[in-house]
Scaffold this active site. Structure first.
Site, mmCIF file in Angstrom:
data_model
loop_
_atom_site.group_PDB
_atom_site.id
_atom_site.type_symbol
_atom_site.label_atom_id
_atom_site.label_comp_id
_atom_site.label_asym_id
_atom_site.label_seq_id
_atom_site.Cartn_x
_atom_site.Cartn_y
_atom_site.Cartn_z
ATOM 1 N N GLU A 94 -37.620 29.489 52.785
ATOM 2 C CA GLU A 94 -37.140 28.141 52.463
ATOM 3 C C GLU A 94 -36.512 27.570 53.726
ATOM 4 O O GLU A 94 -35.855 28.292 54.473
ATOM 5 C CB GLU A 94 -36.120 28.216 51.303
ATOM 6 C CG GLU A 94 -35.446 26.913 50.942
ATOM 7 C CD GLU A 94 -36.411 25.768 50.618
ATOM 8 O OE1 GLU A 94 -37.212 25.883 49.685
ATOM 9 O OE2 GLU A 94 -36.366 24.743 51.337
ATOM 10 N N ASP A 144 -43.899 20.416 47.442
ATOM 11 C CA ASP A 144 -43.737 18.955 47.527
ATOM 12 C C ASP A 144 -45.102 18.285 47.397
ATOM 13 O O ASP A 144 -46.021 18.614 48.154
ATOM 14 C CB ASP A 144 -43.099 18.584 48.870
ATOM 15 C CG ASP A 144 -41.706 19.183 49.002
ATOM 16 O OD1 ASP A 144 -40.843 18.827 48.185
ATOM 17 O OD2 ASP A 144 -41.498 20.018 49.895
ATOM 18 N N LYS A 148 -47.964 10.009 48.166
ATOM 19 C CA LYS A 148 -48.585 8.830 48.796
ATOM 20 C C LYS A 148 -49.767 9.270 49.638
ATOM 21 O O LYS A 148 -49.681 10.254 50.367
ATOM 22 C CB LYS A 148 -47.568 8.112 49.675
ATOM 23 C CG LYS A 148 -46.496 7.405 48.883
ATOM 24 C CD LYS A 148 -45.674 6.509 49.780
ATOM 25 C CE LYS A 148 -44.585 5.852 48.973
ATOM 26 N NZ LYS A 148 -43.298 5.844 49.653
ATOM 27 N N ASP A 180 -46.712 20.006 38.989
ATOM 28 C CA ASP A 180 -46.661 19.052 37.877
ATOM 29 C C ASP A 180 -47.321 17.737 38.287
ATOM 30 O O ASP A 180 -47.123 16.722 37.632
ATOM 31 C CB ASP A 180 -45.204 18.799 37.438
ATOM 32 C CG ASP A 180 -44.357 18.270 38.583
ATOM 33 O OD1 ASP A 180 -44.830 18.268 39.740
ATOM 34 O OD2 ASP A 180 -43.207 17.850 38.328
ATOM 35 N N THR A 215 -38.730 26.219 34.279
ATOM 36 C CA THR A 215 -37.516 25.655 34.875
ATOM 37 C C THR A 215 -36.970 24.556 33.930
ATOM 38 O O THR A 215 -37.708 24.036 33.095
ATOM 39 C CB THR A 215 -37.808 25.012 36.238
ATOM 40 O OG1 THR A 215 -38.752 23.962 36.032
ATOM 41 C CG2 THR A 215 -38.402 26.006 37.207
#
Ligand SMILES: C[S@@+](CC[C@H](N)C(=O)[O-])C[C@H]1O[C@@H](n2cnc3c(N)ncnc32)[C@H](O)[C@@H]1O
Length: 236
Positions: A94, A144, A148, A180, A215
């Site tokens: 991360e 992520d 766009k 998602d 989650t």
């Protein structure tokens, strides 16, 4: 997420050989995150170096499956999976410092002995530190989406990176992605299916494997009728 300095980031990305899948965020650290980061990283942090890692030596055992996770976020899922599977070893990557601090706190509180963290760009960690055929599994949960069109090039799941990931898996090892964002799910499906070293374990999207906990964010999304897509491919 705010995308600042896109041009500068792109230029930096080109200079370092790739466009980054993240932007540096100046997220505020809580006092606890700072304390646990300082306390735990010297113990469980793995510094980024341009040298391949010996994963058995890192975890001081050779009989445990080695699972690599890209983008642990705040670490709740990472810690839950590691706690539920003490028989496996987990290496999480991360970049976001508050997230790393938060995961450090969970590791300390739960005394997790099977979880290590690298705070660095996963693309470089995979390229420089992971030996071929060294992993039993790779988790990429909710990367992520860069929704766009002009930002799509920042997405992690792209053919050259997937080819590298596939080579780092042992024969039979799995690559598990979840998202998602439906259009990203379709791109993942297409990209993973086109990788010659991988085969799909499902006919299309996979049912959520029991080891991946739902989650809070996902539970809320599901209540609102939003979808989540899991993809589980294995190396031949
Ligand atoms: C949308 S969050 C999802 C976090 C977590 N997996 C979850 O399901 O809640 C994506 C995370 O990936 C991290 N990330 C993105 N690109 C990365 C990279 N190249 N290397 C390491 N982490 C990265 C981001 O900092 C962010 O925390």
């Amino acid at each position: 997420m705010m995308v600042a300095n896109t041009y500068e980031e792109d230029r930096a990305g080109r200079e370092s050989g790739h466009i980054k899948s993240f932007v540096r965020r100046l997220g505020r650290m809580s006092a606890a995150q700072t304390r646990y980061l300082d306390m735990m990283m010297p113990k469980i942090g793995v510094p980024y170096v341009q040298q391949t890692l010996d994963l058995d030596a890192l975890f001081a055992r050779s009989d445990a499956k080695k699972i690599f996770e890209i983008g642990c976020g705040m670490g709740e899922t990472t810690a839950r999976i590691a706690a539920a599977h003490p028989e496996n070893d987990y290496l999480g990557v991360e970049v976001h410092t508050p997230g790393v601090g938060s995961l450090c706190k969970l590791i300390a509180e739960q005394e997790l002995a099977n979880l290590r963290i690298i705070q660095h760009d996963a693309v470089e960690v995979v390229r420089d530190m992971l030996p071929d055929a060294s992993l039993d599994g790779i988790h990429i949960f909710f990367p992520d989406p860069w929704h766009k069109k002009r930002h799509n090039k920042r997405r992690l799941i792209q053919s050259p990176f997937v080819a590298q990931l596939a080579r780092r898996l042992k024969s039979g090892g799995y690559l598990h992605c979840a998202t998602d964002w439906e259009e990203y799910a379709a791109q993942m499906q297409e990209t993973l299916a086109a990788e010659p070293l991988l085969h799909n374990t499902a006919d299309g999207y996979a049912p959520r494997p029991e080891y991946r906990p739902l989650t809070k964010f996902e539970q809320r999304g599901l209540r609102l009728g939003h979808g989540v897509w899991d993809l589980v491919f294995r190396r031949l």
